[in-house]
Design a protein around this motif. Structure first.
Motif, PDB file in Angstrom:
ATOM      1  N   GLU A 167      42.281  49.131  44.181  1.00  0.00           N
ATOM      2  CA  GLU A 167      41.536  48.719  42.655  1.00  0.00           C
ATOM      3  C   GLU A 167      41.900  47.460  42.455  1.00  0.00           C
ATOM      4  O   GLU A 167      41.547  46.793  41.458  1.00  0.00           O
ATOM      5  CB  GLU A 167      41.889  49.919  41.678  1.00  0.00           C
ATOM      6  N   LEU A 168      43.269  46.774  42.927  1.00  0.00           N
ATOM      7  CA  LEU A 168      43.733  45.715  42.574  1.00  0.00           C
ATOM      8  C   LEU A 168      42.977  44.496  43.132  1.00  0.00           C
ATOM      9  O   LEU A 168      42.852  44.522  44.455  1.00  0.00           O
ATOM     10  CB  LEU A 168      45.226  45.570  42.854  1.00  0.00           C
ATOM     11  N   VAL A 169      42.436  43.765  42.216  1.00  0.00           N
ATOM     12  CA  VAL A 169      41.569  42.579  42.769  1.00  0.00           C
ATOM     13  C   VAL A 169      42.326  41.289  42.474  1.00  0.00           C
ATOM     14  O   VAL A 169      42.656  41.279  41.535  1.00  0.00           O
ATOM     15  CB  VAL A 169      40.157  42.667  42.083  1.00  0.00           C
ATOM     16  N   MET A 170      42.311  40.471  43.476  1.00  0.00           N
ATOM     17  CA  MET A 170      42.651  39.024  43.119  1.00  0.00           C
ATOM     18  C   MET A 170      41.803  38.030  43.404  1.00  0.00           C
ATOM     19  O   MET A 170      41.662  37.983  44.767  1.00  0.00           O
ATOM     20  CB  MET A 170      44.086  38.808  43.653  1.00  0.00           C
ATOM     21  N   ASN A 171      41.024  37.335  42.513  1.00  0.00           N
ATOM     22  CA  ASN A 171      40.184  36.200  42.799  1.00  0.00           C
ATOM     23  C   ASN A 171      40.592  34.815  42.796  1.00  0.00           C
ATOM     24  O   ASN A 171      41.164  34.611  41.757  1.00  0.00           O
ATOM     25  CB  ASN A 171      38.874  36.571  41.974  1.00  0.00           C
ATOM     26  N   LEU A 172      40.784  34.147  43.737  1.00  0.00           N
ATOM     27  CA  LEU A 172      41.112  32.748  43.635  1.00  0.00           C
ATOM     28  C   LEU A 172      40.045  31.948  43.318  1.00  0.00           C
ATOM     29  O   LEU A 172      38.879  31.992  43.970  1.00  0.00           O
ATOM     30  CB  LEU A 172      41.807  32.383  45.210  1.00  0.00           C
ATOM     31  N   MET A 173      40.161  30.965  42.763  1.00  0.00           N
ATOM     32  CA  MET A 173      39.220  29.746  42.340  1.00  0.00           C
ATOM     33  C   MET A 173      40.098  28.378  42.144  1.00  0.00           C
ATOM     34  O   MET A 173      41.274  28.524  42.445  1.00  0.00           O
ATOM     35  CB  MET A 173      38.444  30.004  41.319  1.00  0.00           C
ATOM     36  N   ILE A 185      42.779  35.048  39.352  1.00  0.00           N
ATOM     37  CA  ILE A 185      42.413  36.072  38.319  1.00  0.00           C
ATOM     38  C   ILE A 185      42.854  37.344  39.041  1.00  0.00           C
ATOM     39  O   ILE A 185      42.283  37.865  39.938  1.00  0.00           O
ATOM     40  CB  ILE A 185      41.024  36.110  37.778  1.00  0.00           C
ATOM     41  N   CYS A 186      43.635  38.182  38.421  1.00  0.00           N
ATOM     42  CA  CYS A 186      44.110  39.458  38.857  1.00  0.00           C
ATOM     43  C   CYS A 186      43.721  40.655  37.781  1.00  0.00           C
ATOM     44  O   CYS A 186      43.862  40.381  36.609  1.00  0.00           O
ATOM     45  CB  CYS A 186      45.621  39.595  39.198  1.00  0.00           C
ATOM     46  N   TYR A 187      43.273  41.614  38.227  1.00  0.00           N
ATOM     47  CA  TYR A 187      43.114  42.801  37.470  1.00  0.00           C
ATOM     48  C   TYR A 187      42.701  43.924  38.339  1.00  0.00           C
ATOM     49  O   TYR A 187      42.588  44.071  39.630  1.00  0.00           O
ATOM     50  CB  TYR A 187      41.565  42.528  36.663  1.00  0.00           C
ATOM     51  N   MET A 188      42.934  45.314  37.735  1.00  0.00           N
ATOM     52  CA  MET A 188      42.659  46.465  38.305  1.00  0.00           C
ATOM     53  C   MET A 188      41.126  46.903  38.117  1.00  0.00           C
ATOM     54  O   MET A 188      40.832  47.129  36.971  1.00  0.00           O
ATOM     55  CB  MET A 188      43.574  47.558  37.746  1.00  0.00           C
ATOM     56  N   LEU A 196      35.736  42.117  28.980  1.00  0.00           N
ATOM     57  CA  LEU A 196      36.852  41.225  28.991  1.00  0.00           C
ATOM     58  C   LEU A 196      37.095  40.237  30.107  1.00  0.00           C
ATOM     59  O   LEU A 196      37.212  39.115  29.777  1.00  0.00           O
ATOM     60  CB  LEU A 196      38.253  42.110  28.869  1.00  0.00           C
ATOM     61  N   LEU A 197      36.661  40.917  31.395  1.00  0.00           N
ATOM     62  CA  LEU A 197      36.774  40.028  32.684  1.00  0.00           C
ATOM     63  C   LEU A 197      35.550  38.961  32.468  1.00  0.00           C
ATOM     64  O   LEU A 197      35.920  37.963  32.835  1.00  0.00           O
ATOM     65  CB  LEU A 197      36.535  40.928  33.747  1.00  0.00           C
ATOM     66  N   VAL A 251      44.141  41.506  32.151  1.00  0.00           N
ATOM     67  CA  VAL A 251      43.827  40.526  33.094  1.00  0.00           C
ATOM     68  C   VAL A 251      44.825  39.649  33.305  1.00  0.00           C
ATOM     69  O   VAL A 251      45.497  39.200  32.314  1.00  0.00           O
ATOM     70  CB  VAL A 251      42.405  39.871  32.944  1.00  0.00           C
ATOM     71  N   ALA A 252      45.324  39.151  34.449  1.00  0.00           N
ATOM     72  CA  ALA A 252      46.443  38.291  34.600  1.00  0.00           C
ATOM     73  C   ALA A 252      45.963  37.034  35.354  1.00  0.00           C
ATOM     74  O   ALA A 252      44.834  37.152  36.234  1.00  0.00           O
ATOM     75  CB  ALA A 252      47.393  38.704  35.378  1.00  0.00           C
ATOM     76  N   VAL A 253      46.323  35.848  34.845  1.00  0.00           N
ATOM     77  CA  VAL A 253      45.907  34.684  35.676  1.00  0.00           C
ATOM     78  C   VAL A 253      47.197  33.768  36.195  1.00  0.00           C
ATOM     79  O   VAL A 253      48.162  33.609  35.422  1.00  0.00           O
ATOM     80  CB  VAL A 253      45.112  33.628  34.672  1.00  0.00           C
TER      81      VAL A 253
END
Lengths: 487, 333
Positions: A167-173, A185-188, A196-197, A251-253
């Motif tokens: 469920e941990l997703v990490m999206n790079l941009m 951007i990291c989130y569960m 929010l996302l 959410v974490a950045v």
């Protein structure tokens, strides 16, 4: 012009291609071009000096690439490489020069060939970076001693190691037209509120900066435009803290090049929490937490209240204390407010000097100023002992809550002026304005002052006190509980 | 306008009611406590028609612009009264430089007005949230003051009834409407059932009024004839230890409650002005505070709240429901 060239598609002629790359890079010395022939096709391997591992490039790219049998054309060569050769786990393709240069700058080796209008990229990063160390600003006794580093990939791996859930997703941009900084951007995905996302994503899309060199470049885009004394986004240099926030649906950045993660949203009460709170017995954690609340109030108000009481409200003191203070202050040449102001200002100067100077000198400066100047000021009668004690106590209390240090510093001065001019009336009036400002801080629908106001009885379990884990595990808290729409 | 919680709604209004009690001039007795409580119950009964309208999911807007305008005028006048109370209380409450004549008092009023402009312009949500925290802290300070004051209390003071009758105190209690203008406005923006919210507020008001007045009587009863502000005097007589007074703690509560009392009026007036005259988009809070301060200057000599004020309170509570029913009848016709 160069910007336009960067957006061009890759040219199929190898010679023209190399010329174009050199033109765009301004023939920069660190862009290395190695021409060779393999499979009967003329090729060039491009890389950025210092960004790749020379051992990896030899073992994983150069050695296998020279052992390719004869191919009919470049397309077949690329196809052969992609199917039969595993140069690197991190593989990509570039169709234009913009992508090509981003790959080069990120530590990829890029292969171009005669007659091919695309490039193959292999991630063989090997740049020098700081190893994982203990966080410098977020001390911890009983928890992990690992802190984030400047490399975003390492930071991402630290999160993944702690949260092995899919469920941990990490999206790079990529952000920053010049710096091309990686932002993650990291989130569960099962915990994060979708609204929010989406709104965070929208806020990040507004970034049109040329460079992103610290979290300070990103945070203003994630916060409200209006004036807020306190920040509604938090920072942490601890992967374990960040993981605990992600599990709560935040959410974490992460920003490449910065050993901090941004947490969204952050609440005021969280500035008083540490991971150690959850390692100690609840009764001790509650004691420490209240100590911090008290320290925050002392840090902000003590010099102001001292000045106000001594100058305008001596009836609040008992006679012994009053006589003692009168005796000391009578000998001081300056007024209490001037004295307090100067002592606080001097402390800030010393602190800033200690922070900015090289570490060995900084330490010496602190000792000289603290011991020699402080002692001399009291002995010469320039500053009264009670005032110096109060100021030192306030400063020390401020260090208990390092998260809020900038706000504490400014508020301490503001309250000192209001208390010195108008006594407790001035302090009360300013407190109303500050309180309103804190309460108006709200981003993405999460009030900064939750769960105190709007009040949530459930939230008190980890605010006023610290419940045991048996109770907390049954609660299944997510930050969504504090959203304004749920109140 | 955003919504506020029931606790925030009650905190906002009770702070104003407490501030009014702090500024109470004229003598008080146990009859005052009973009369005021009866007056509050009467206020609740008068507000029932409006609560019923809100319970049907209607808002002040549905009562028409005339109702909004009347309530706006009332809020401005009452805001002015609060300024006037603050002005008069400056004689007895020690504020540095605040007791040095006209300019001292003017400075205090101006500082409070500036802070109120900031607070009211932050929006009702920020105001509600901060009011809840301020009210909680204020109650703690007030409890310390009350307990300290009770040490100086004399139970025989309860027997001193004075020359005020129950009826005159009921009228005075009814007239001291506190935040009824803002009550009408805020009730429509409070989450939950209007009847429960209103009942919660009026119950809290009765309890606090009884607690404060009885404490005032117990402490200041013996010197009632020579004291101008019985509640403020009772707070000033608080002395938990032999050589230590804590009336400065009362100053903190007084200042904070003064700010929030005026800020809530300004915030309510700001909203209603926007509804009545939509063309005014900027500086509404400032404009409203300026109007309140001007009214306060005009009424600065007034300290007696009699029949005239009671009629005004009754009108304000009944105007909106009457306007709503007339509007509905006309529409039906």
């Amino acid at each position: 012009m160069q910007q336009n060239n960067r957006n061009l598609r890759i040219i199929s002629g190898l010679k023209q291609n190399i010329e174009m790359i050199k033109k765009i890079s301004g023939d920069s010395s660190d862009v290395l071009v190695n021409e060779f022939t393999t499979g009967g096709i003329k090729c060039a391997l491009l890389c950025c000096e210092g960004m790749i591992s020379s051992q990896m490039v030899t073992e994983m790219v150069l050695s296998p690439v020279t052992n390719i049998p004869q191919q009919d054309n470049a397309a077949k060569l690329f196809s052969y490489i992609q199917i039969n050769k595993l140069f690197s786990l991190d593989r990509s393709e570039a169709q234009d020069y913009d992508t090509l240069f981003r790959m080069l700058s990120s530590g990829f080796a890029v292969l171009i060939a005669e007659g091919m209008n695309k490039a193959l990229a292999f991630g063989i990063q090997g740049y020098a970076s700081r190893s994982i160390q203990e966080p410098s600003g977020e001390g911890n006794i009983l928890g992990s001693h690992e802190g984030f580093v400047e490399t975003i990939r390492t930071n991402m791996s630290m999160l993944r190691r702690r949260l092995k859930s899919p469920e941990l997703v990490m999206n790079l941009m990529v952000k920053g037209s010049k710096s091309r900084t990686d932002i993650c951007i990291c989130y569960m995905k099962d915990r994060v509120p979708q609204g929010l996302l989406n709104r965070i994503q929208k806020s990040l899309d507004e970034i049109e900066l040329e460079s992103i060199l610290s979290t300070g470049y990103v945070r203003p885009f994630l916060e409200k435009k209006s004036f807020e004394l306190f920040s509604s986004t938090g920072l942490t240099e601890r992967p374990d803290v960040l993981c605990s926030k992600l599990i709560e649906g935040r959410v974490a950045v992460l920003v490449d090049g910065v050993p901090y993660g941004i947490i969204i949203p952050r609440l005021f009460c969280e500035s008083f929490h540490t991971l150690d709170d959850y390692a100690y017995k609840p009764y001790y954690a509650v004691f420490i937490r209240w100590l911090k609340y008290g320290a925050f109030i002392l840090a902000v108000l003590l010099p102001a209240v001292y000045a106000a009481i001594v100058m305008y409200h001596p009836e609040l003191l008992n006679s012994t204390l009053l006589l003692l203070l009168v005796k000391e202050e009578k000998n001081a040449p300056l007024s209490i407010i001037t004295e307090s102001f100067l002592v606080l200002l001097m402390y800030e100067v010393i602190r800033e000097a200690g922070v900015r100077l090289p570490k060995p000198v900084g330490g010496a400066v602190s000792i000289i100023s603290g011991l020699i100047i402080g002692d001399a000021a009291v002995k010469s009668g320039l500053v009264s002992t009670p005032l110096l004690t109060m100021t030192a106590l306030a400063v020390l209390s401020g260090l208990v809550v390092p998260d809020l240090n900038p706000q504490i510093t400014v508020l301490r001065f503001a309250f000192l002026i209001s208390g010195g001019l108008l006594g407790l009336f001035g302090i009360s009036i300013l407190a109303c304005a500050v309180l309103t400002n804190i309460c108006s801080t709200e981003d993405y629908g999460f009030p900064f002052t939750a769960p105190i106001s709007p009040f949530s009885a459930k939230g008190m379990g980890d605010t006023l006190i610290r419940q045991g884990f048996r109770k907390m595990q049954s609660r299944g808290f997510t930050v969504e509980e504090y959203h304004e729409s749920n109140k | 306008m955003n919504q506020i919680s029931k606790a925030q709604f009650i905190s906002l209004l009770l702070m104003e009611d407490l501030f009014i009690l702090f500024c109470l001039k004229e003598e008080i007795s146990i009859i005052t406590a009973i009369g005021f409580s009866a007056g509050i119950i009467l206020q609740f009964l008068f507000s029932v028609p409006l609560i019923k309208i809100y319970s049907r999911g209607k808002s002040l807007k549905d009562c028409g612009k005339a109702a909004e305008a009347v309530i706006l005028i009332y809020i401005i006048v009452w805001g002015g009264m609060l300024f006037s109370m603050l002005w008069n209380a400056g004689d007895v409450i020690y504020i540095p430089y605040g007791n040095s004549g006209f300019w001292g008092k003017f400075m205090v009023a101006a500082i409070i007005a500036v802070v109120c402009v900031y607070i009211s312009s932050s929006g009702i949500k920020a105001l509600g949230r901060s009011a809840l925290i301020a009210a909680a802290m204020g109650v703690v300070c007030l409890l310390i003051v009350i307990i300290s004051a009770l040490i100086q209390s004399d139970m025989s003071n309860l027997k001193e009834i004075g020359n005020k009758s129950f009826l005159s105190e009921l009228i005075r209690g009814f007239a001291l409407s506190g935040g009824l203008g803002s009550f009408i406005m805020l009730l429509g923006f409070t989450k939950g059932k209007p009847m429960r919210n209103a009942a919660g507020y009026f119950i809290g008001k009765v309890i606090l009024t009884l607690a404060v007045i009885i404490t005032g009587v117990l402490v200041s009863g013996g010197i009632m004839e020579i004291t101008d502000f019985p509640i403020a005097t009772a707070a000033q007589l608080s002395q938990p230890f032999d050589v230590q007074r804590i009336d400065s703690l009362f100053l903190i509560v007084f200042s904070v409650y003064a700010v929030y009392s005026i800020a809530v009026q300004a915030s309510a007036a700001d909203y209603l002005l926007g509804e009545v005259i939509p063309a005014i988009k900027k500086y509404r809070s400032t404009l409203m505070l300026a109007a309140m301060a001007s009214v306060g200057f005009i009424f600065s000599g007034n300290t007696h709240y009699g029949m005239g004020y009671s009629i005004a309170v009754a009108v304000i509570l009944l105007f909106a429901p009457v306007s709503y029913f007339v509007k509905r009848r006309l529409r039906g016709a």
